[in-house]
Design a protein around this motif. Structure first.
Motif, mmCIF file in Angstrom:
data_model
loop_
_atom_site.group_PDB
_atom_site.id
_atom_site.type_symbol
_atom_site.label_atom_id
_atom_site.label_comp_id
_atom_site.label_asym_id
_atom_site.label_seq_id
_atom_site.Cartn_x
_atom_site.Cartn_y
_atom_site.Cartn_z
ATOM 1 N N LYS A 13 0.813 -1.211 0.000
ATOM 2 C CA LYS A 13 0.000 0.000 0.000
ATOM 3 C C LYS A 13 0.852 1.269 0.000
ATOM 4 O O LYS A 13 0.311 2.369 0.065
ATOM 5 C CB LYS A 13 -0.937 0.008 1.216
ATOM 6 C CG LYS A 13 -1.931 -1.152 1.238
ATOM 7 C CD LYS A 13 -2.836 -1.071 2.458
ATOM 8 C CE LYS A 13 -3.836 -2.215 2.461
ATOM 9 N NZ LYS A 13 -4.736 -2.165 3.643
ATOM 10 N N LYS A 100 -7.585 -3.625 -4.729
ATOM 11 C CA LYS A 100 -7.468 -2.170 -4.613
ATOM 12 C C LYS A 100 -6.016 -1.729 -4.505
ATOM 13 O O LYS A 100 -5.712 -0.552 -4.663
ATOM 14 C CB LYS A 100 -8.258 -1.676 -3.406
ATOM 15 C CG LYS A 100 -7.785 -2.233 -2.075
ATOM 16 C CD LYS A 100 -8.659 -1.756 -0.938
ATOM 17 C CE LYS A 100 -8.252 -2.383 0.387
ATOM 18 N NZ LYS A 100 -9.133 -1.939 1.495
ATOM 19 N N ILE A 161 -9.968 6.935 3.207
ATOM 20 C CA ILE A 161 -10.589 6.124 4.264
ATOM 21 C C ILE A 161 -10.967 4.742 3.735
ATOM 22 O O ILE A 161 -10.664 3.714 4.357
ATOM 23 C CB ILE A 161 -11.839 6.833 4.835
ATOM 24 C CG1 ILE A 161 -11.422 8.137 5.537
ATOM 25 C CG2 ILE A 161 -12.576 5.921 5.806
ATOM 26 C CD1 ILE A 161 -12.593 8.996 5.963
ATOM 27 N N LEU A 162 -11.606 4.713 2.576
ATOM 28 C CA LEU A 162 -12.046 3.441 1.998
ATOM 29 C C LEU A 162 -10.877 2.527 1.652
ATOM 30 O O LEU A 162 -10.974 1.302 1.749
ATOM 31 C CB LEU A 162 -12.889 3.690 0.742
ATOM 32 C CG LEU A 162 -14.234 4.397 0.918
ATOM 33 C CD1 LEU A 162 -14.932 4.552 -0.423
ATOM 34 C CD2 LEU A 162 -15.124 3.627 1.891
ATOM 35 N N TYR A 164 -8.041 2.107 3.166
ATOM 36 C CA TYR A 164 -7.403 1.441 4.311
ATOM 37 C C TYR A 164 -8.374 0.634 5.164
ATOM 38 O O TYR A 164 -8.015 0.160 6.234
ATOM 39 C CB TYR A 164 -6.671 2.473 5.168
ATOM 40 C CG TYR A 164 -5.504 3.103 4.430
ATOM 41 C CD1 TYR A 164 -4.321 2.397 4.239
ATOM 42 C CD2 TYR A 164 -5.609 4.379 3.886
ATOM 43 C CE1 TYR A 164 -3.255 2.948 3.549
ATOM 44 C CE2 TYR A 164 -4.548 4.946 3.189
ATOM 45 C CZ TYR A 164 -3.382 4.228 3.021
ATOM 46 O OH TYR A 164 -2.335 4.780 2.334
ATOM 47 N N TYR A 165 -9.599 0.505 4.691
ATOM 48 C CA TYR A 165 -10.583 -0.333 5.376
ATOM 49 C C TYR A 165 -11.025 -1.471 4.468
ATOM 50 O O TYR A 165 -11.084 -1.313 3.245
ATOM 51 C CB TYR A 165 -11.800 0.495 5.799
ATOM 52 C CG TYR A 165 -11.593 1.276 7.080
ATOM 53 C CD1 TYR A 165 -11.971 0.743 8.310
ATOM 54 C CD2 TYR A 165 -11.008 2.537 7.055
ATOM 55 C CE1 TYR A 165 -11.783 1.455 9.485
ATOM 56 C CE2 TYR A 165 -10.797 3.250 8.235
ATOM 57 C CZ TYR A 165 -11.192 2.706 9.442
ATOM 58 O OH TYR A 165 -10.983 3.407 10.602
ATOM 59 N N ASP A 166 -11.332 -2.597 5.073
ATOM 60 C CA ASP A 166 -11.797 -3.755 4.318
ATOM 61 C C ASP A 166 -13.297 -3.956 4.531
ATOM 62 O O ASP A 166 -13.888 -3.388 5.449
ATOM 63 C CB ASP A 166 -11.044 -5.015 4.757
ATOM 64 C CG ASP A 166 -9.552 -4.912 4.446
ATOM 65 O OD1 ASP A 166 -9.213 -4.366 3.379
ATOM 66 O OD2 ASP A 166 -8.739 -5.358 5.280
ATOM 67 N N ASN A 167 -13.867 -4.790 3.670
ATOM 68 C CA ASN A 167 -15.296 -5.141 3.773
ATOM 69 C C ASN A 167 -16.203 -3.903 3.750
ATOM 70 O O ASN A 167 -17.054 -3.708 4.630
ATOM 71 C CB ASN A 167 -15.553 -5.957 5.047
ATOM 72 C CG ASN A 167 -14.747 -7.241 5.073
ATOM 73 O OD1 ASN A 167 -14.601 -7.917 4.059
ATOM 74 N ND2 ASN A 167 -14.206 -7.573 6.244
ATOM 75 N N ILE A 168 -15.980 -3.066 2.753
ATOM 76 C CA ILE A 168 -16.800 -1.863 2.598
ATOM 77 C C ILE A 168 -18.127 -2.245 1.958
ATOM 78 O O ILE A 168 -18.153 -2.918 0.916
ATOM 79 C CB ILE A 168 -16.075 -0.819 1.714
ATOM 80 C CG1 ILE A 168 -14.705 -0.491 2.289
ATOM 81 C CG2 ILE A 168 -16.916 0.440 1.570
ATOM 82 C CD1 ILE A 168 -14.734 0.151 3.655
#
Length: 230
Positions: A13, A100, A161-162, A164-168
């Motif tokens: 990342k 991603k 934000i999206l 670095y977050y999973d399961n959006i």
């Protein structure tokens, strides 16, 4: 029983982090260099004062516009890739067919967007010249660029934000697309209201211009994104 080992996939990342830092830095530098203009620009959704003040075509080539154009490309490319990633999740296994963190895919999307916007701009100039509506097309395009850039900056922190977050949930990108479409429709309403005299006098050419260059390209772009994430 022999324990089966599974290779651990480590997603890189770092490239995205650097890009986010760079784009936020560009926004900060632009804001400090053009304090008054950026202040009016930030109120764009609440007031059309910015569109009235900076309606000269020379502003299209200013460092303010060019700097934020870079931010716009990066922001939209991230959002498209994140959307494709979210919608590529397999319902049974929960795995994603599109990552991603795929920087090669990001470059492909960003390059496609760059050529898409520039090609569209060039075609608009040619069509406007053919229809003898150059002045209106230039002003109309400047207003579109302004609102498109505004949307790009708005979704930039959401992209961060999206990423670095999973399961959006899928509803989130859909909601962002819906809000962006509302802002775009609002920008068209402002443009039509501002240039209504010119539009009425050349209504037939304006309808052709709208269908050929404003509806069709985005339909094909939507088709490409949904096909790629299927």
């Amino acid at each position: 029983m022999i324990e089966q080992l599974h290779p651990r996939i480590i997603e890189n990342k770092d490239w995205a982090t650097l890009l986010f830092v760079l784009t936020f830095a560009v926004v900060a530098i632009t804001k400090s260099s053009y304090e008054t203009r950026f202040s009016e620009f930030s109120k764009l959704i609440f007031s059309d004062k910015y569109a009235k003040i900076y309606r000269d075509n020379n502003h299209l080539k200013s460092s303010f516009t060019l700097g934020l154009f870079f931010v716009q490309i990066v922001s939209y490319a991230f959002f498209i890739q994140l959307t494709m990633h979210i919608f590529s999740q397999d319902a049974k296994s929960g795995t994603y067919s599109i990552l991603k963190t795929d920087w090669i895919l990001f470059i492909q999307i960003a390059t496609f967007l760059l050529y898409f916007i520039l090609a569209k701009f060039l075609i608009e100039k040619i069509v406007a010249t053919s229809f003898n509506i150059d002045e209106f097309a230039d002003l109309f395009n400047l207003q579109k660029v302004t609102y498109r850039t505004y949307i790009g900056i708005l979704i930039l922190p959401i992209n961060a934000i999206l990423f670095y977050y999973d399961n959006i949930p899928k509803i989130i990108p859909l909601a962002i697309i819906g809000i962006s479409l509302c802002i775009s429709l609002y920008s068209y309403f402002i443009s039509i209201k501002t240039y209504q005299n010119v539009i009425i006098s050349k209504l037939f050419y304006f309808i052709l211009y709208l269908c050929a260059l404003e509806i069709a390209p985005y339909y094909f772009l939507y088709y490409w994104i949904t096909k790629g994430s299927a």
